[in-house]
Design a protein around this motif. Structure first.
Motif, PDB file in Angstrom:
ATOM      1  N   LYS A   1      -3.175   5.223   0.545  1.00  0.00           N
ATOM      2  CA  LYS A   1      -1.818   5.202   1.093  1.00  0.00           C
ATOM      3  C   LYS A   1      -1.556   3.875   1.780  1.00  0.00           C
ATOM      4  O   LYS A   1      -0.418   3.476   2.003  1.00  0.00           O
ATOM      5  N   MET A   2      -2.647   3.230   2.208  1.00  0.00           N
ATOM      6  CA  MET A   2      -2.496   1.945   2.888  1.00  0.00           C
ATOM      7  C   MET A   2      -3.643   1.029   2.495  1.00  0.00           C
ATOM      8  O   MET A   2      -4.793   1.460   2.419  1.00  0.00           O
ATOM      9  N   VAL A   3      -3.295  -0.246   2.217  1.00  0.00           N
ATOM     10  CA  VAL A   3      -4.330  -1.225   1.851  1.00  0.00           C
ATOM     11  C   VAL A   3      -4.199  -2.438   2.762  1.00  0.00           C
ATOM     12  O   VAL A   3      -3.099  -2.974   2.938  1.00  0.00           O
ATOM     13  N   PHE A   4      -5.315  -2.837   3.371  1.00  0.00           N
ATOM     14  CA  PHE A   4      -5.342  -4.053   4.181  1.00  0.00           C
ATOM     15  C   PHE A   4      -6.033  -5.152   3.390  1.00  0.00           C
ATOM     16  O   PHE A   4      -7.189  -5.009   2.982  1.00  0.00           O
ATOM     17  N   ALA A   5      -5.340  -6.259   3.152  1.00  0.00           N
ATOM     18  CA  ALA A   5      -5.922  -7.410   2.467  1.00  0.00           C
ATOM     19  C   ALA A   5      -6.180  -8.475   3.530  1.00  0.00           C
ATOM     20  O   ALA A   5      -5.231  -9.005   4.110  1.00  0.00           O
ATOM     21  N   THR A   6      -7.457  -8.772   3.788  1.00  0.00           N
ATOM     22  CA  THR A   6      -7.783  -9.494   5.020  1.00  0.00           C
ATOM     23  C   THR A   6      -8.066 -10.976   4.855  1.00  0.00           C
ATOM     24  O   THR A   6      -8.828 -11.548   5.622  1.00  0.00           O
TER      25      THR A   6
ATOM     26  N   GLY B   1      -0.852 -14.178   6.230  1.00  0.00           N
ATOM     27  CA  GLY B   1       0.065 -14.735   5.237  1.00  0.00           C
ATOM     28  C   GLY B   1       1.465 -14.923   5.809  1.00  0.00           C
ATOM     29  O   GLY B   1       1.698 -14.727   6.999  1.00  0.00           O
ATOM     30  N   TYR B   2       2.398 -15.300   4.947  1.00  0.00           N
ATOM     31  CA  TYR B   2       3.774 -15.466   5.421  1.00  0.00           C
ATOM     32  C   TYR B   2       4.815 -14.835   4.493  1.00  0.00           C
ATOM     33  O   TYR B   2       6.008 -14.988   4.702  1.00  0.00           O
ATOM     34  N   LYS B   3       4.361 -14.127   3.431  1.00  0.00           N
ATOM     35  CA  LYS B   3       5.324 -13.497   2.531  1.00  0.00           C
ATOM     36  C   LYS B   3       5.314 -11.989   2.744  1.00  0.00           C
ATOM     37  O   LYS B   3       4.245 -11.376   2.741  1.00  0.00           O
ATOM     38  N   THR B   4       6.478 -11.392   2.905  1.00  0.00           N
ATOM     39  CA  THR B   4       6.547  -9.940   3.057  1.00  0.00           C
ATOM     40  C   THR B   4       7.337  -9.350   1.892  1.00  0.00           C
ATOM     41  O   THR B   4       7.934 -10.080   1.106  1.00  0.00           O
ATOM     42  N   ALA B   5       7.319  -8.005   1.789  1.00  0.00           N
ATOM     43  CA  ALA B   5       8.117  -7.307   0.788  1.00  0.00           C
ATOM     44  C   ALA B   5       8.436  -5.931   1.371  1.00  0.00           C
ATOM     45  O   ALA B   5       8.032  -5.625   2.497  1.00  0.00           O
ATOM     46  N   ASP B   6       9.150  -5.102   0.588  1.00  0.00           N
ATOM     47  CA  ASP B   6       9.559  -3.789   1.100  1.00  0.00           C
ATOM     48  C   ASP B   6       8.366  -2.933   1.510  1.00  0.00           C
ATOM     49  O   ASP B   6       8.496  -2.068   2.373  1.00  0.00           O
ATOM     50  N   ASN B   7       7.227  -3.153   0.861  1.00  0.00           N
ATOM     51  CA  ASN B   7       6.049  -2.376   1.241  1.00  0.00           C
ATOM     52  C   ASN B   7       4.860  -3.271   1.587  1.00  0.00           C
ATOM     53  O   ASN B   7       3.713  -2.865   1.464  1.00  0.00           O
ATOM     54  N   VAL B   8       5.143  -4.515   1.983  1.00  0.00           N
ATOM     55  CA  VAL B   8       4.073  -5.419   2.417  1.00  0.00           C
ATOM     56  C   VAL B   8       4.400  -5.985   3.796  1.00  0.00           C
ATOM     57  O   VAL B   8       5.412  -6.675   3.965  1.00  0.00           O
TER      58      VAL B   8
ATOM     59  N   TYR C   1      -5.087  -1.889  13.501  1.00  0.00           N
ATOM     60  CA  TYR C   1      -5.395  -1.007  12.376  1.00  0.00           C
ATOM     61  C   TYR C   1      -5.108   0.460  12.708  1.00  0.00           C
ATOM     62  O   TYR C   1      -4.543   1.189  11.896  1.00  0.00           O
ATOM     63  N   THR C   2      -5.527   0.889  13.886  1.00  0.00           N
ATOM     64  CA  THR C   2      -5.298   2.299  14.225  1.00  0.00           C
ATOM     65  C   THR C   2      -3.803   2.575  14.368  1.00  0.00           C
ATOM     66  O   THR C   2      -3.320   3.618  13.930  1.00  0.00           O
ATOM     67  N   ASP C   3      -3.054   1.644  14.951  1.00  0.00           N
ATOM     68  CA  ASP C   3      -1.594   1.835  15.077  1.00  0.00           C
ATOM     69  C   ASP C   3      -0.939   1.995  13.709  1.00  0.00           C
ATOM     70  O   ASP C   3      -0.104   2.867  13.487  1.00  0.00           O
ATOM     71  N   GLU C   4      -1.329   1.100  12.779  1.00  0.00           N
ATOM     72  CA  GLU C   4      -0.704   1.114  11.460  1.00  0.00           C
ATOM     73  C   GLU C   4      -1.009   2.414  10.714  1.00  0.00           C
ATOM     74  O   GLU C   4      -0.127   3.010  10.100  1.00  0.00           O
ATOM     75  N   VAL C   5      -2.283   2.831  10.791  1.00  0.00           N
ATOM     76  CA  VAL C   5      -2.659   4.047  10.077  1.00  0.00           C
ATOM     77  C   VAL C   5      -1.970   5.254  10.714  1.00  0.00           C
ATOM     78  O   VAL C   5      -1.529   6.176  10.017  1.00  0.00           O
ATOM     79  N   GLN C   6      -1.834   5.239  12.045  1.00  0.00           N
ATOM     80  CA  GLN C   6      -1.121   6.321  12.729  1.00  0.00           C
ATOM     81  C   GLN C   6       0.303   6.450  12.168  1.00  0.00           C
ATOM     82  O   GLN C   6       0.794   7.539  11.908  1.00  0.00           O
ATOM     83  N   LYS C   7       0.937   5.274  11.981  1.00  0.00           N
ATOM     84  CA  LYS C   7       2.304   5.298  11.447  1.00  0.00           C
ATOM     85  C   LYS C   7       2.342   5.896  10.049  1.00  0.00           C
ATOM     86  O   LYS C   7       3.261   6.634   9.710  1.00  0.00           O
ATOM     87  N   VAL C   8       1.349   5.568   9.242  1.00  0.00           N
ATOM     88  CA  VAL C   8       1.303   6.138   7.889  1.00  0.00           C
ATOM     89  C   VAL C   8       1.132   7.649   7.976  1.00  0.00           C
ATOM     90  O   VAL C   8       1.806   8.412   7.270  1.00  0.00           O
ATOM     91  N   LEU C   9       0.255   8.095   8.860  1.00  0.00           N
ATOM     92  CA  LEU C   9       0.024   9.537   9.022  1.00  0.00           C
ATOM     93  C   LEU C   9       1.301  10.234   9.492  1.00  0.00           C
ATOM     94  O   LEU C   9       1.619  11.337   9.062  1.00  0.00           O
ATOM     95  N   ASP C  10       2.047   9.545  10.388  1.00  0.00           N
ATOM     96  CA  ASP C  10       3.278  10.129  10.904  1.00  0.00           C
ATOM     97  C   ASP C  10       4.437  10.003   9.919  1.00  0.00           C
ATOM     98  O   ASP C  10       5.518  10.546  10.132  1.00  0.00           O
ATOM     99  N   GLY C  11       4.238   9.239   8.868  1.00  0.00           N
ATOM    100  CA  GLY C  11       5.281   9.065   7.870  1.00  0.00           C
ATOM    101  C   GLY C  11       6.401   8.134   8.293  1.00  0.00           C
ATOM    102  O   GLY C  11       7.506   8.207   7.763  1.00  0.00           O
ATOM    103  N   ASN C  12       6.143   7.255   9.265  1.00  0.00           N
ATOM    104  CA  ASN C  12       7.223   6.334   9.667  1.00  0.00           C
ATOM    105  C   ASN C  12       6.800   4.868   9.624  1.00  0.00           C
ATOM    106  O   ASN C  12       7.265   4.045  10.410  1.00  0.00           O
TER     107      ASN C  12
ATOM    108  N   LYS D   1       6.739   1.076   8.543  1.00  0.00           N
ATOM    109  CA  LYS D   1       7.649   0.076   7.969  1.00  0.00           C
ATOM    110  C   LYS D   1       6.904  -1.250   7.962  1.00  0.00           C
ATOM    111  O   LYS D   1       6.070  -1.495   8.843  1.00  0.00           O
ATOM    112  N   PRO D   2       7.154  -2.120   6.984  1.00  0.00           N
ATOM    113  CA  PRO D   2       6.434  -3.400   6.985  1.00  0.00           C
ATOM    114  C   PRO D   2       6.785  -4.219   8.223  1.00  0.00           C
ATOM    115  O   PRO D   2       7.973  -4.357   8.569  1.00  0.00           O
TER     116      PRO D   2
END
Lengths: 362, 309
Positions: free
Chosen positions: A93-98, A123-130, A264-275, A277-278
């Motif tokens: 559901k979530m991928v971290f490219a380090t 990096g410096y490029k974002t997208a709707d899901n990056v 990392y924990t904050d981001e994964v928490q957001k995924v678990l909560d379903g909210n 956003k990049p």
């Protein structure tokens, strides 16, 4: 050493037993899969090791709610795209490219997997899901520079640097300004090795700097060779990425360390909560993404106190490592007095500040 | 720049050139027997990780160096079997050996990445090490450095003063003539290749246990290729290998000193110099056929078929 390994093995066994136990009891909800892509092997210190600490923090916090997978030693380029694609196709559901060089592969795969959340480091490029995330390493560099400036006897500091990109130049300049803040007589020498990771060259460069009178050296490269070289020659070193006191018990004054656990924990928490956003996160001392390792006992108490005060001031926004006036090597004013350098200028930094010797390679 | 600074640069140069001296002298013997083994980089990598692992587990550095040399020799045995017994193409096999060794070392090294190790210490020799300037310049190194000098002397004597060396050179010049005279071509070539492998392994061991006491994937960083270039640069003469290694090592060290002093020469230009010098030497010797005939083994890279099978 051996005992550590034994303990690690026992821990691993216990962990495996625990997992087996859990698998039989907790099958209510499928765990959310999270993937990590590392540019180098994890090892015991360094850039990837710090990211892996973040991964471990995830596992500790979320337990069986998530399932984390990592792939290490992934070269930047076509191979990275394959690995990222595999992780996404595997149901992550979530991928971290380090690593910086994973930028374009991440964006490419992200297009094909619109339901997967991607986060790309530095990096410096974002997208709707990056989303992108980075740390203000230069804040830690400023504080470490204060220690180096206070501890040098020869007033010559040395830095073994990888490539002349803004992130590295920020570090050199912040370190120099930190040193100048406590010792106006220092000179900073920089040697470029044109590699992130070549222990032999890093060592040669470190020895060359020490032979030229530098008695406190630091590095913006990934191996432990510079700290080890300082230890061997009886000089001081400021480590980078990780605490490297193991490689230089006497040499290491402190280390500028990276911390991704909370992010990392904050981001994964957001995924678990379903909210989720990049986002575009650039955290520093205040957010706890950058800090100093234990300061050596060789550092006198009054200098330590100064550094601690500066740490507080940076966290509270009262002190900026690039507060004006910022002068470049030739004395030209880059930031006027009373102003701080803005993030845009920071991200594009391409000059040495006053106090750094030599010419910046173009 | 004072005398002290120059001495420091020279000491650093010697330390940087040791892996080149060891690996290139080994390859020199291999090539003198008429075999071209391009697997030096891979053999060095395997030697480095095996030596490092043994050093970590036993804390015995001499044992570690021995293990590194053995590992290199084992790697070269693979090469010898494929090229000498099965008579496969030497260039292709050598390249494959480098790829295989690089990968194998990374695999073996998984659990040793970034483990800390106390590296080989400089040996201090009473009285001698305390002589000003000379003491620092000549007697401030670890065991590998003195061993490299011994190896150089031994190889120079072996190749040009011993009967066995004469046989080896004869095989490199004309294996069929040597065979007709009763020399065992394949056996001698096997031994030469094994020796070259052991020396490459030892060079790797020096890098991982003495020069930068750590293991990291890719830590050989092209030194095996420089060693190969060095043999050509030296036109297959041991003394020139020694001088060339010091020159190549000196260039590496110089690029960092030059930067530290603030002279503007692009570091990339200096890193290119050893290769440029090798190409120049190749051009020069190829214009003078006599020079090549004098030292380059005539049968280099060609498989040997026994007559009368």
């Amino acid at each position: 050493m051996k005992q550590n390994k034994l303990i690690a093995a026992i821990k691993g066994l216990l962990g495996a037993a625990l997992l087996v136990g859990m698998a039989s009891t907790a099958q209510a909800a499928d765990p959310v899969k999270v993937g990590f892509v590392y540019v180098s092997p994890v090892g015991d210190a360094g850039w990837t090791y710090q990211h892996d600490l973040g991964r471990k923090a995830l596992e500790e916090k979320f337990g069986d709610k998530i399932k984390v997978k990592f792939v290490d030693g992934v070269p930047e380029g076509a191979e990275a795209e394959r690995v990222i694609r595999e992780l996404a196709a595997d149901g992550s559901k979530m991928v971290f490219a380090t690593s910086f060089g994973f930028m374009n592969p991440t964006l490419k795969v992200a297009k094909a997997f619109p339901d997967v959340a991607f986060n790309h480091a530095t990096g410096y490029k974002t997208a709707d899901n990056v989303g992108i995330y980075n740390a203000r390493f230069y804040e830690g560099r400023y504080l470490a520079g204060m220690i180096a400036g206070g501890m040098t006897k020869t007033n010559i500091l040395g830095d073994v640097a990888a490539f002349p990109i803004p992130e590295v130049i920020q570090g050199i300049n912040a370190y120099t300004r930190g040193a100048l803040a406590v010792n106006p007589n220092i000179k900073m020498k920089v040697v470029w090795v044109n590699s992130w990771f070549d222990p032999g060259r890093e060592r040669e460069a470190a020895v060359a700097l020490m032979d030229q009178g530098a008695d406190v050296i630091t590095h913006h490269t990934d191996s432990t060779a510079v700290v080890a070289a300082a230890e061997e020659k009886g000089k001081y070193a400021v480590a980078y990425n990780s605490d490297m006191s193991k490689y230089g018990a006497k040499a290491q004054l402190t280390a500028v360390t990276h911390h991704w656990e909370k992010f990392y924990t904050d981001e994964v928490q957001k995924v678990l909560d379903g909210n989720w956003k990049p986002g575009n996160v650039w955290g520093g001392i205040k957010e706890g993404m950058v800090s100093l390792a234990k300061i050596s006992d060789d550092v006198p108490a009054d200098l330590k106190a100064k550094v601690e005060q500066a740490t507080k001031d940076i966290a509270e926004g009262k002190l900026h490592p690039f507060a004006g006036p910022v002068l470049d090597q030739d004395g030209a004013e880059k930031v006027p007095a009373g102003k701080n350098m803005d993030d845009e200028a920071l991200a594009k930094m391409d000059f040495y500040v006053k106090g750094v010797e030599g010419k910046l390679p173009k | 720049m004072g005398l002290d600074a120059i001495v420091l640069i020279l000491v650093a140069t010697v330390a940087a050139s040791v892996p080149l001296i060891l690996a290139a002298l080994g390859e020199l013997v291999v090539e003198k027997s008429g075999v071209l083994n391009l697997g030096v980089e891979g053999m060095m990598a395997v030697g480095a990780i095996v030596a490092f692992a043994v050093a970590v587990e036993t804390q015995q550095l001499s044992l570690a160096a021995l293990a590194g040399a053995l590992a290199g020799a084992l790697m070269s045995l693979i090469f010898a079997f494929i090229t000498l017994t099965l008579m496969a193409n030497q260039v292709a096999t050598g390249l494959a050996l480098t790829l295989f060794g690089t990968g194998l070392s990374a695999f073996l090294g998984l659990k040793y990445t970034s483990v800390a190790l106390d590296g080989a210490k400089a040996m201090t020799i009473p009285i001698l090490s305390d002589i000003p300037v000379l003491g620092k310049l000549l007697f401030s190194y670890n065991g590998f450095v003195y061993f490299a000098v011994l190896v150089f002397l031994a190889i120079s004597w072996f190749l040009y003063r011993s009967r066995a060396g004469l046989v080896l050179r004869a095989i490199g010049e004309s294996p069929s003539s040597a065979h007709a005279l009763g020399a065992s071509v394949i056996k001698v070539r096997y031994l030469a290749v094994l020796f070259g492998g052991a020396m490459a392994g030892l060079a790797g061991a020096y890098l991982s246990t003495a020069y930068t006491p750590l293991w990291a994937e890719g830590m050989i960083a092209g030194r095996g290729w420089i060693a190969l270039a060095l043999v050509v640069f030296a036109t297959w003469r041991p003394a020139r290998v020694l001088i060339g290694a010091l020159l190549f090592g000196g260039v590496t060290i110089a690029q960092f000193h030059v930067q530290g002093i603030g002279i503007e020469i692009p570091a990339q230009f200096l890193s290119m110099l050893p290769y440029l010098a090798t190409i120049l030497v190749l051009v020069v010797i190829s214009r003078d056929a006599g020079l090549i005939r004098l030292n380059a083994p005539a049968s280099l890279g060609q498989p040997f078929h026994k007559q009368g099978h």
